[in-house]
Design an enzyme around this catalytic site. Structure first.
Site, PDB file in Angstrom:
ATOM      1  N   ASP A 176       0.872  -1.175   0.000  1.00 50.57           N
ATOM      2  CA  ASP A 176       0.000   0.000   0.000  1.00 50.57           C
ATOM      3  C   ASP A 176       0.914   1.232   0.000  1.00 50.57           C
ATOM      4  O   ASP A 176       2.089   1.167   0.394  1.00 50.57           O
ATOM      5  CB  ASP A 176      -0.959   0.004   1.197  1.00 50.57           C
TER       6      ASP A 176
HETATM    7  C1  NOJ Z   1      -3.894   4.093   0.165  1.00 48.30           C
HETATM    8  C2  NOJ Z   1      -5.097   3.218   0.251  1.00 48.30           C
HETATM    9  O1  NOJ Z   1      -5.084   2.510   1.469  1.00 48.30           O
HETATM   10  C3  NOJ Z   1      -5.250   2.256  -0.900  1.00 48.30           C
HETATM   11  O2  NOJ Z   1      -6.470   1.596  -0.801  1.00 48.30           O
HETATM   12  C4  NOJ Z   1      -5.136   2.993  -2.192  1.00 48.30           C
HETATM   13  O3  NOJ Z   1      -5.361   2.122  -3.276  1.00 48.30           O
HETATM   14  C5  NOJ Z   1      -3.776   3.655  -2.254  1.00 48.30           C
HETATM   15  N1  NOJ Z   1      -3.608   4.583  -1.141  1.00 48.30           N
HETATM   16  C6  NOJ Z   1      -3.550   4.423  -3.532  1.00 48.30           C
HETATM   17  O4  NOJ Z   1      -4.274   5.586  -3.487  1.00 48.30           O
END
Ligand code: NOJ
Length: 893
Positions: free
Chosen positions: A286
């Site tokens: 993530d």
């Molecule tokens: C953080 C989020 O937790 C995730 O779900 C997302 O896809 C990414 N950022 C990219 O924005």
């Protein structure tokens, strides 16, 4: 330059200004409570042994074999945050024909762009309990991602599962039950991937609250401490279904599980995801949660997103040039890098992206036609055309509207008050009835709550192309409508309410990602908790004092406590419209005025009070020093599983939902499809070996930065200078020769591929777990005389009383939705139970055990399959041993 502000601020806030960031030293692993342990599991299982992926792997190997070291490491990491058009932009290997991949949010539509559809949120989609609609949404979303040139859809989200009702991101997923999440997640993956777009199942795993989720330089992210059985039977379950559906990528979670951070948790990635579940795609971190270079590689991470270190925008990265160095100096084994790269390229082939995939035609951070190609490099970024404004909406609004409508859940309808007649004068209260006057997209990442709530906030949102708000749709039906759009009840009502007047009160409850704080809520609903926002409960109470007939419409991310007003005599009707996306208006008006009957059902329980759930579930963890410990002490008992065990009657149970008509369930039959002849599934086939590319450390020249290349400032590259590459190579070859390692490998490290755990063997686990054992047919008849309606049929399993395992009284295992049934019309639906549905995870055997299977005496134990229209409305039951079904029996809970 016009900036699409949402992601810029989201990510900056996320990395630098985490509202729950607290001072304190980061320690590598903090102690977690006894009994929770993320054991070492090495090495990362190779991908490519599963039949349906073999061809793609064969092609991928040929391509990867032609890549240099720097090309391989390039494709495993992003170019840096804001360094390209998409939320994530992987590196390319154009020399051999492999492009930069565009990874894009969000879970309800293409994020940060224009001319897209803002579909209903996952929670809304789950509330339809309609497999066809879940799939139709995914097909439409997949087409939109492809139309925009996005290779990777960053969804579906099936974690959080919805353990904590106050959790900020539950609304991105489908409801607080592993089977609902699993079925909906798998159908979403299928629909999206059939369009040639790689889906990403996320967040792996245990991301059940937002606050304190991220590691930052001062404090580790919280640790979700989950025991083995609970992990398998609840949280891993939807991931298994997603992998079974062939998902191409997975995203790790911010938090730790059992003390080990999501992006480098060898037990979770290597063991559970890649070995037991046989995941063949690639695992990405993530955003900005990638903490280590070598440890994460060894733990099974395949792609670093967006490429930067935790503190972004300085051109630093745990991988890219560092990974190149780590391979050259021998700390990351060459076969691990080959596997990472092959997994990524194989996923690209698997979904046909090598043929005619459109070029990216939008920019996440720039909304004008021309602008900075790499906004993170400002002022050094080149400028060019970045937006082509491609309209990908087609007729998807109709799917979106159908879902928004079929999700609307009628909780209460005293005296059959709804549907409304188009003659009754209407007074409408609450700012939630109309779109935000500043515009539906006025707040970046929807991080505000100023009008009808169509989605939560954070990265799981999309821009609205338009917003069909409830008041506009209501006014289309009825002339005599007055809107009071303040959240405070008017001091004086002129004229005074008459007995015929109907008041509709709109209230809501919002939540989102921890990167924003909205009205004191840090992502999770830690401020407003279970109450409606903007004093909504008071607004309802006031309306109920003045009007004899009140309809309450709730737009919400999750359960609210409705006790302050639910039993007031004038509260006739309550509708939960969840988060409808752009189609909030007509979908609701169709239900209010009876064009259709409501047919949504609750994807969670609504309790009477917060304390009806255990503290571990109802409260958020908030230690401000050290690692917050979120211990899943409730085990298997979340939502209705807990309430049933404790004999606590919720106000509205999981699965509850009324209609304007009534349904009767007749002619139930249970059919034995496959005898459950043994408690353990048939032993898995041995894992076939896969061809391996050369494991020799490549020559340092494969990492040399090309001469005369102009670098973009802050952009993350994978090359090394000649001297650094030569130095690393010298270390690598000498340590290989002497057999000594320069890197302190983790405890339990081994480079020898394991044969595969017994519970594995196919995508999602041992293929035998997915064999159907029983089918239940039931005929549903619309027994009303006036209204058409769709019924939701839910099947719950009760394990044998003498199973020897403690199991929740009932657990959802399948569901079906009928078509629109006219009065008197019937339809027969079929529900199925697979071996896994009839098994528990045995922590000793490390396998799924069906405790009711035939024993040595040839006798099986009785499973009861309960069928009905809500977890507390199960009036038909079928027995697995006698194959008899009975109706008109008392519900088990
Ligand atoms: C953080 C989020 O937790 C995730 O779900 C997302 O896809 C990414 N950022 C990219 O924005």
């Amino acid at each position: 330059m016009a900036v699409r502000s949402n992601l810029v601020w989201l990510t900056l806030a996320l990395s630098l200004f985490d509202p729950t960031c607290n001072a304190g030293p980061v320690r590598q692993r903090e102690a977690v409570p006894d009994g929770f342990y993320a054991a070492p599991y090495y090495p990362t299982p190779y991908g490519g042994w599963e039949d349906s992926w073999k061809e793609s792997y064969a092609k991928a190997q040929v391509l990867v074999d032609r890549m240099t070291l720097a090309e391989k490491t390039n494709i495993t990491g992003g170019s840096g945050i804001f360094m390209g058009p998409c939320v994530g932009n992987s590196g390319s290997a154009y020399r051999v024909g492999f492009p930069q991949l565009c990874l894009q949010d969000g879970a309800l539509g293409v994020g940060n762009t224009d001319h897209n559809t803002a579909f209903p949120a996952g929670i809304t989609t789950g509330a339809t309990f309609d497999k066809d609609l879940i799939y139709a949404r995914a097909v439409a979303m997949g087409k939109e991602f492809r139309g925009k040139g996005a290779h990777v859809f960053l969804g579906p989200s099936v974690g959080p599962l919805g353990r904590k009702p106050l959790g900020g991101r539950n609304w991105e997923g489908f409801g607080s039950d592993p089977v609902l999440q699993g079925i909906a997640g798998a159908l979403t993956i299928k629909g999206v991937q059939e369009q040639g777009v790689i889906a990403t199942i996320k967040h792996f795993i245990g991301n059940e609250q937002e606050m304190y989720r991220m590691y930052n330089p001062f404090q580790p992210g919280y640790s979700s401490n989950i025991d083995d059985r609970t992990l398998h039977e609840l949280y891993l379950w939807p991931f298994a279904d997603g992998v079974h559906a062939g998902v191409g990528s997975a995203m790790t979670s911010y938090n730790a599980v059992n003390g080990s951070a999501g992006s480098q948790n060898a037990y979770m990635i290597n063991n559970l995801l890649k070995d037991e579940l046989g995941f063949q795609g690639f695992v990405m971190s993530d955003w900005l949660s990638h903490l280590s270079g070598v440890a994460s590689a060894l733990a099974g991470l395949d792609m670093s997103m967006p490429g930067d270190t935790q503190i972004p925008l300085f051109g630093g990265s745990p991988w890219k040039f560092h990974l190149t160095e780590a391979v050259l100096n021998g700390s990351v084994p060459v076969d691990r890098l080959n596997d990472m790269a092959t997994r990524i390229v194989a996923a690209w082939y698997q979904f046909g992206q090598d043929k005619d995939f459109p070029a990216v035609n939008f920019h996440s951070y720039v909304s004008n036609e021309k602008g900075l190609l790499y906004p993170g490099a400002v002022p050094a970024s080149p400028i060019g055309k970045v937006n082509w404004f491609v309209d990908v909406q087609a007729d998807h609004a109709s799917v979106a509207r159908q879902i928004a409508q079929d999700a609307i859940t009628l909780l209460k309808n005293d005296d059959d008050f709804l549907p409304l007649s188009t003659k009754s004068p209407l007074k409408v209260f609450g700012s939630d009835a109309r779109v935000d006057p500043a515009g539906a997209n006025s707040c970046g990442s929807r991080a505000c709550n100023k009008g009808t709530l169509g989605m939560g906030w954070g990265s799981g949102v999309a821009n609205y192309p338009y917003f069909d708000d409830p008041i506009t749709a209501i006014k289309k039906r009825l002339e005599d409508v007055k809107l009071y759009d303040s959240d405070n009840f008017p001091l004086i009502l002129t004229p005074s309410p008459t007995d015929d007047d109907v008041a509709i009160v709109f209230i809501n409850s919002d939540a989102g990602e921890n990167s924003f704080t909205v009205e004191g809520n840090h992502g999770d609903r830690d401020n407003d908790k279970f109450s409606a926002w903007h004093n909504g409960d008071k607004l309802v109470q006031k309306a109920a004092e003045k009007y004899r007939n009140v309809v309450v419409v709730v737009h919400t991310v999750g359960p609210l406590i409705v006790e302050p007003w639910i039993d007031l005599p004038s509260i006739k009707t309550v509708l939960f419209a969840h988060l409808p996306g752009q189609e909030a208006g007509e979908s609701l008006a169709n239900v209010l005025f009876g064009d259709v009957s409501p047919s949504g059902h609750l994807p969670y329980s609504i309790t009477k009070k917060e304390d009806d759930l255990p503290d571990s579930v109802s409260k958020l963890v908030k230690e401000i020093i050290g690692q917050p410990q979120d211990t899943y002490s409730e085990g298997l008992y979340i939502d209705y599983r807990w309430l049933n065990k404790q004999k606590i009657k919720p106000r509205y149970a999981f699965g509850h939902g009324l209609s304007y008509t009534t349904f009767n369930y007749t002619d139930a039959h249970i059919k034995l499809v496959n005898t459950l002849s043994s408690a353990l599934p048939t032993a898995r086939q041995p894992k076939p070996s896969v061809p391996v590319l050369s494991t020799e450390i490549p020559p340092a020249s494969e990492a040399y930065e090309p001469a005369g290349f102009t670098k973009v400032w802050r952009y993350i590259y994978s090359w090394l200078s000649k001297s650094d590459a030569d130095k690393a190579y010298a270390v690598g070859v000498s340590s290989t020769k002497s057999g000594s390692k320069t890197y302190p490998y983790p405890e339990g490290y081994s480079a020898v591929q394991k044969p595969g755990v017994p519970a594995g063997g196919g995508q999602g686990g041992n293929p035998a777990l997915f064999d159907t054992n029983f089918e239940v047919d039931v005929t549903v008849q619309n027994t009303g005389s006036t209204h058409k309606g769709k019924a939701s049929v839910q099947a719950y399993v009760q394990f044998p009383a003498d199973s020897g395992y403690d199991t929740p009284i009932i657990q959802l295992r399948d569901f079906a939705k009928t078509k629109q049934l006219a009065a008197g019309e019937s339809e027969t639906v079929t529900l199925r139970l697979r071996r896994k549905d009839l098994s528990v995870w045995d922590t000793q055997k490390q396998n799924w055990v069906a405790p009711g299977a035939e024993g040595d005496n040839g006798k099986s134990k009785r499973y009861t399959v309960w069928v009905g229209e809500g977890s507390d409305k199960l009036f038909t039951r079928c027995f697995s041993d006698t194959l008899v079904c009975e109706r008109g029996v008392e519900s088990p809970v």
